[in-house]
Structures are given as structure tokens and as C-alpha cells.
Write an enzyme that holds these catalytic residues in place. Structure first.
Site, PDB file in Angstrom:
ATOM      1  N   LYS A   1     -10.452  -5.768  14.890  1.00  0.00           N
ATOM      2  CA  LYS A   1      -9.979  -6.404  13.654  1.00  0.00           C
ATOM      3  C   LYS A   1      -9.246  -7.700  13.962  1.00  0.00           C
ATOM      4  O   LYS A   1      -8.284  -7.722  14.732  1.00  0.00           O
ATOM      5  CB  LYS A   1      -9.062  -5.444  12.896  1.00  0.00           C
ATOM      6  CG  LYS A   1      -8.634  -5.922  11.515  1.00  0.00           C
ATOM      7  CD  LYS A   1      -7.828  -4.839  10.815  1.00  0.00           C
ATOM      8  CE  LYS A   1      -7.463  -5.227   9.395  1.00  0.00           C
ATOM      9  NZ  LYS A   1      -6.699  -4.148   8.714  1.00  0.00           N
TER      10      LYS A   1
ATOM     11  N   GLU B   1     -11.428   2.910   7.608  1.00  0.00           N
ATOM     12  CA  GLU B   1     -10.572   2.377   8.668  1.00  0.00           C
ATOM     13  C   GLU B   1      -9.674   3.481   9.230  1.00  0.00           C
ATOM     14  O   GLU B   1      -9.044   4.227   8.479  1.00  0.00           O
ATOM     15  CB  GLU B   1      -9.723   1.250   8.078  1.00  0.00           C
ATOM     16  CG  GLU B   1      -8.843   0.505   9.056  1.00  0.00           C
ATOM     17  CD  GLU B   1      -8.137  -0.671   8.400  1.00  0.00           C
ATOM     18  OE1 GLU B   1      -7.630  -1.533   9.131  1.00  0.00           O
ATOM     19  OE2 GLU B   1      -8.076  -0.720   7.148  1.00  0.00           O
TER      20      GLU B   1
ATOM     21  N   CYS C   1     -11.332  -4.170   6.515  1.00  0.00           N
ATOM     22  CA  CYS C   1     -10.307  -4.258   5.479  1.00  0.00           C
ATOM     23  C   CYS C   1      -9.879  -5.696   5.152  1.00  0.00           C
ATOM     24  O   CYS C   1     -10.619  -6.424   4.499  1.00  0.00           O
ATOM     25  CB  CYS C   1      -9.109  -3.393   5.875  1.00  0.00           C
ATOM     26  SG  CYS C   1      -8.082  -2.881   4.457  1.00  0.00           S
TER      27      CYS C   1
END
Length: 258
Positions: A108, A43, A142
């Protein structure tokens, strides 16, 4: 179908774009020479969570994507997240590129509020599965890993691989390791997860990037230091395992409304 997979577990030096990019590009090039066809990066791999400068760093994203595109071959895919400005808003965006350019992107959707991500980034609104010449690839970033709903959504959209870019801390690394296996087992697909190493904003990153098979077997796993991983997966295993234990066919969505 056998596919060679590569993960770059990068010790991301906060804000040091040249250092991070040079290390990554060098390893991408080495992997391409070794026949790796899918490469996953952590990330925000060019900068880490350098919140004070992320908007400025986002200006470098198009150039860096071009640099990656220039060094890969026609049968190579690369996935990793970079900061992106779109319509005046900052996103943590996973880009999937090949030699022709951008295939698709995923912004995200679950922002980690305890670290203040929501104060800087705008959440994405769409789950993304990318159809490539290798496989159908679902993308997570994540904190998304903690939400089984989005992984299942990607599976129902046809994903055979979940590619995960992360900056997951060492403090909760056992959560990471358990959840990677859980997402693979419950969705009966391959999980390819690239985590950061090193330290960002005084937080020690956990590493332990891994490739997990559809039956939950860990095919390869790193420790917490900067490293690269290369292994091979057999995509046919997705379908043979789904036939052996037909969880997806046994679903009863009519009772799942909550």
C-alpha cells in the site's frame, strides 16, 4: 472472455485470526466449487487493524497464504491484503496467489494518516500490474482509491481489471461508491472492490463491495453486512468500450505536467 468473479465481504473480528481465516477459507472453497476464477478479499482480512499485534500477526502470513494456495484450483486467483514484515519494516501488502504460489504483491503506497496508518506501516514505492492467465490486473488498497494518478498509471501499464481491497468506513461510503465508478469510467476497465463489514476500533465499516463495468454500470453490489458476491464479467467489454469512446488514445500527456 467471460470470467466468474467472487468477493468475500468479511466482518473482520479484530485480532481473531482463526475466526476470520476459517470464514474466508470456507467461502473460498465454496467459490472454487462454483467455478469462480478470481476472488478478492478485504484489507487485512485475517486480523483487521489490530495495531498492537500486527507485527506478531505478520508472522502468520506465510502459513495463511499456503492454506489458501492448497484449497484453490489451477485456474483460480486470490487477492487480499495481509500484514508483512520485510527487512524489519511493516507493510500492508496485497498478495496475488494462484495454485503455484505467489504471482506478485503490492505494498500500500497511500497510508491513511488520519487514522495513524503512517505510524505503523511503511508505504510501498511501486505501482503493480500482474499479468495472469485471466487478465492483466492492477492492485489498489483502500485509500489508494482517492488518487486517480495511481489508477491511471496501472491502466497505462495495461491493466484490464482494478482489484481493490479495503476497510472503508460507513461514514464515507458514498465517497467509496462514487470513486469506484469514477475509476472504472475514466480508465475504461473493470473495478472489483472488496470492502470490510463489521466494526474495527469502534469504526463501523461500510461494506458495499461491488463490481463495476468499464462504462460505469454496477454489475453487483453488497449492503453493509457480511456476505459474498458472485458475478460474471466479459473482458472483451474493456476493449469494445475503449473503441467506442477512445479516451486513452485521446490523451495529451504533454499538457498534464503539474
Amino acid at each position: 472472455m467471460l470470467v466468474k468473479i467472487g468477493i468475500i465481504q468479511l466482518d473482520i473480528h479484530l485480532g481473531e485470526i482463526n475466526r476470520n481465516v476459517n470464514y474466508a477459507l470456507s467461502n473460498i472453497q465454496n467459490m472454487v466449487e462454483k467455478g469462480v476464477r478470481l476472488i478478492v478479499l478485504p484489507e487485512l482480512w485475517t486480523s483487521g487493524f489490530d495495531y498492537k499485534h500486527l507485527e506478531k500477526i505478520a508472522e502468520t502470513t506465510p502459513k495463511i497464504l499456503q492454506e489458501v494456495q492448497q484449497i484453490i484450483t489451477a485456474n483460480t486467483l486470490v487477492i487480499g491484503t495481509l500484514p508483512e514484515i520485510k527487512k524489519g519494516k511493516l507493510y500492508n501488502t496485497a498478495f496475488l496467489i494462484d495454485k503455484t504460489g505467489l504471482l506478485d504483491f503490492y505494498q500500500k503506497s497511500h497510508l491513511f494518516t488520519p487514522s495513524g496508518e503512517d505510524k505503523h506501516f511503511t508505504p510501498g514505492k511501486k505501482a503493480v500490474v500482474v499479468t495472469t492467465h485471466l487478465s492483466k490486473i492492477g492492485v489498489l488498497i483502500c485509500y489508494d482509491l482517492r488518487f486517480p494518478e495511481i489508477a491511471r498509471c496501472l491502466t497505462l501499464k495495461g491493466a484490464e481489471i482494478l482489484a481493490i481491497s479495503a476497510a472503508w468506513p460507513l461514514e464515507r461510503i458514498e465517497h467509496w461508491r462514487i470513486l469506484l465508478r469514477a475509476r472504472a469510467i475514466e480508465n475504461q476497465l473493470f473495478v472489483i472492490a472488496a470492502n470490510a463489514s463489521g466494526t474495527q476500533n469502534k469504526i463501523k465499516m461500510g461494506g458495499h463491495s461491488a463490481v463495476i463495468s468499464p462504462d460505469g454500470t454496477c454489475l453487483i453490489e453488497a449492503d453493509d453486512s457480511e456476505t459474498i458476491l458472485i458475478t460474471e464479467i466479459d473482458l472483451k467489454r474493456v476493449y469494445t468500450f475503449r473503441e467506442e469512446i477512445p479516451c486513452l488514445k485521446s490523451r495529451r500527456p504533454e499538457i498534464y505536467n503539474v
